[in-house]
Motif scaffolding. Structure first.
Motif, PDB file in Angstrom:
ATOM      1  N   UNK A 201       0.822  -1.187   0.000  1.00  0.00           N
ATOM      2  CA  UNK A 201       0.000   0.000   0.000  1.00  0.00           C
ATOM      3  C   UNK A 201       0.870   1.256   0.000  1.00  0.00           C
ATOM      4  N   UNK A 202       1.991   1.178   0.663  1.00  0.00           N
ATOM      5  CA  UNK A 202       2.858   2.359   0.687  1.00  0.00           C
ATOM      6  C   UNK A 202       3.276   2.757  -0.725  1.00  0.00           C
ATOM      7  N   UNK A 203       3.636   1.772  -1.534  1.00  0.00           N
ATOM      8  CA  UNK A 203       4.071   2.049  -2.906  1.00  0.00           C
ATOM      9  C   UNK A 203       2.920   2.608  -3.742  1.00  0.00           C
ATOM     10  N   UNK A 204       1.726   2.072  -3.562  1.00  0.00           N
ATOM     11  CA  UNK A 204       0.567   2.542  -4.327  1.00  0.00           C
ATOM     12  C   UNK A 204       0.214   3.977  -3.921  1.00  0.00           C
ATOM     13  N   UNK A 205       0.223   4.250  -2.630  1.00  0.00           N
ATOM     14  CA  UNK A 205      -0.075   5.613  -2.168  1.00  0.00           C
ATOM     15  C   UNK A 205       0.986   6.601  -2.645  1.00  0.00           C
ATOM     16  N   UNK A 206       2.241   6.179  -2.657  1.00  0.00           N
ATOM     17  CA  UNK A 206       3.315   7.035  -3.160  1.00  0.00           C
ATOM     18  C   UNK A 206       3.145   7.300  -4.657  1.00  0.00           C
ATOM     19  N   UNK A 207       2.720   6.286  -5.405  1.00  0.00           N
ATOM     20  CA  UNK A 207       2.482   6.462  -6.841  1.00  0.00           C
ATOM     21  C   UNK A 207       1.351   7.458  -7.080  1.00  0.00           C
ATOM     22  N   UNK A 208       0.315   7.409  -6.254  1.00  0.00           N
ATOM     23  CA  UNK A 208      -0.774   8.379  -6.411  1.00  0.00           C
ATOM     24  C   UNK A 208      -0.288   9.780  -6.058  1.00  0.00           C
ATOM     25  N   UNK A 209       0.467   9.886  -4.987  1.00  0.00           N
ATOM     26  CA  UNK A 209       1.007  11.191  -4.577  1.00  0.00           C
ATOM     27  C   UNK A 209       1.905  11.783  -5.663  1.00  0.00           C
ATOM     28  N   UNK A 210       2.650  10.925  -6.364  1.00  0.00           N
ATOM     29  CA  UNK A 210       3.550  11.370  -7.436  1.00  0.00           C
ATOM     30  C   UNK A 210       2.815  11.620  -8.748  1.00  0.00           C
ATOM     31  N   UNK A 211       1.519  11.340  -8.785  1.00  0.00           N
ATOM     32  CA  UNK A 211       0.741  11.568  -9.992  1.00  0.00           C
ATOM     33  C   UNK A 211       0.832  10.440 -11.019  1.00  0.00           C
ATOM     34  N   UNK A 212       1.379   9.309 -10.621  1.00  0.00           N
ATOM     35  CA  UNK A 212       1.513   8.186 -11.550  1.00  0.00           C
ATOM     36  C   UNK A 212       0.222   7.398 -11.687  1.00  0.00           C
ATOM     37  N   UNK A 213      -0.625   7.413 -10.671  1.00  0.00           N
ATOM     38  CA  UNK A 213      -1.946   6.795 -10.727  1.00  0.00           C
ATOM     39  C   UNK A 213      -2.960   7.772 -10.134  1.00  0.00           C
ATOM     40  N   UNK A 214      -4.185   7.716 -10.642  1.00  0.00           N
ATOM     41  CA  UNK A 214      -5.224   8.611 -10.127  1.00  0.00           C
ATOM     42  C   UNK A 214      -6.140   7.916  -9.139  1.00  0.00           C
ATOM     43  N   UNK A 215      -6.439   6.651  -9.397  1.00  0.00           N
ATOM     44  CA  UNK A 215      -7.395   5.921  -8.577  1.00  0.00           C
ATOM     45  C   UNK A 215      -6.791   4.620  -8.084  1.00  0.00           C
ATOM     46  N   UNK A 216      -7.196   4.208  -6.904  1.00  0.00           N
ATOM     47  CA  UNK A 216      -6.740   2.952  -6.322  1.00  0.00           C
ATOM     48  C   UNK A 216      -7.952   2.062  -6.113  1.00  0.00           C
ATOM     49  N   UNK A 217      -7.864   0.857  -6.646  1.00  0.00           N
ATOM     50  CA  UNK A 217      -8.985  -0.060  -6.516  1.00  0.00           C
ATOM     51  C   UNK A 217      -8.521  -1.490  -6.583  1.00  0.00           C
ATOM     52  N   UNK A 218      -9.488  -2.389  -6.632  1.00  0.00           N
ATOM     53  CA  UNK A 218      -9.165  -3.803  -6.750  1.00  0.00           C
ATOM     54  C   UNK A 218     -10.250  -4.505  -7.540  1.00  0.00           C
ATOM     55  N   UNK A 219      -9.907  -5.673  -8.014  1.00  0.00           N
ATOM     56  CA  UNK A 219     -10.838  -6.484  -8.769  1.00  0.00           C
ATOM     57  C   UNK A 219     -10.657  -7.942  -8.367  1.00  0.00           C
ATOM     58  N   UNK A 220     -11.648  -8.734  -8.606  1.00  0.00           N
ATOM     59  CA  UNK A 220     -11.550 -10.147  -8.298  1.00  0.00           C
ATOM     60  C   UNK A 220     -12.746 -10.891  -8.853  1.00  0.00           C
ATOM     61  N   UNK A 221     -12.562 -12.178  -9.061  1.00  0.00           N
ATOM     62  CA  UNK A 221     -13.620 -12.996  -9.647  1.00  0.00           C
ATOM     63  C   UNK A 221     -13.979 -14.201  -8.801  1.00  0.00           C
ATOM     64  N   UNK A 222     -13.248 -14.445  -7.724  1.00  0.00           N
ATOM     65  CA  UNK A 222     -13.428 -15.688  -6.994  1.00  0.00           C
ATOM     66  C   UNK A 222     -14.624 -15.672  -6.039  1.00  0.00           C
ATOM     67  N   UNK A 223     -14.680 -14.679  -5.161  1.00  0.00           N
ATOM     68  CA  UNK A 223     -15.691 -14.714  -4.117  1.00  0.00           C
ATOM     69  C   UNK A 223     -16.051 -13.317  -3.628  1.00  0.00           C
ATOM     70  N   UNK A 224     -17.336 -13.056  -3.422  1.00  0.00           N
ATOM     71  CA  UNK A 224     -17.724 -11.776  -2.835  1.00  0.00           C
ATOM     72  C   UNK A 224     -17.204 -11.635  -1.402  1.00  0.00           C
ATOM     73  N   UNK A 225     -16.963 -12.746  -0.723  1.00  0.00           N
ATOM     74  CA  UNK A 225     -16.416 -12.686   0.636  1.00  0.00           C
ATOM     75  C   UNK A 225     -15.019 -12.068   0.645  1.00  0.00           C
ATOM     76  N   UNK A 226     -14.242 -12.339  -0.387  1.00  0.00           N
ATOM     77  CA  UNK A 226     -12.912 -11.738  -0.504  1.00  0.00           C
ATOM     78  C   UNK A 226     -13.033 -10.227  -0.670  1.00  0.00           C
ATOM     79  N   UNK A 227     -13.975  -9.788  -1.473  1.00  0.00           N
ATOM     80  CA  UNK A 227     -14.204  -8.353  -1.653  1.00  0.00           C
ATOM     81  C   UNK A 227     -14.614  -7.704  -0.326  1.00  0.00           C
TER      82      UNK A 227
END
Length: 75
Positions: A1-27
């Motif tokens: 998470x630290x790397x992802x938050x740093x990438x957003x702070x640096x303007x390299x990514x705008x949004x942070x999210x996740x995806x998955x297909x296995x189980x709604x419980x994981x979400x």
């Protein structure tokens, strides 16, 4: 998470999210874990299709929790 938050702070990514297909419980666990750490995802993706309601339904198990999370939305 630290790397992802740093990438957003640096303007390299705008949004942070996740995806998955296995189980709604994981979400649900992802949202719960994020909330415990004071983090809110910008986006979440999941498989929704005509067969979803027949087995381990994302629509029934996960989508209602999104409406209780103000910044979560379905794309």
């Amino acid at each position: 998470m630290e790397a992802v938050l740093e990438a957003r702070k640096a303007g390299k990514v705008r949004f942070i999210g996740f995806t998955g297909h296995k189980s709604p419980d994981t979400h649900l666990k992802m949202l719960d874990t994020a909330a415990k750490h004071g983090f809110t995802f910008d986006t979440v993706q999941m498989p929704l299709n005509v067969m979803d309601a027949h087995f381990n339904s994302f629509e029934r198990k996960f989508c209602p929790s999104c409406s209780r999370t103000p910044s979560a939305f379905l794309a």
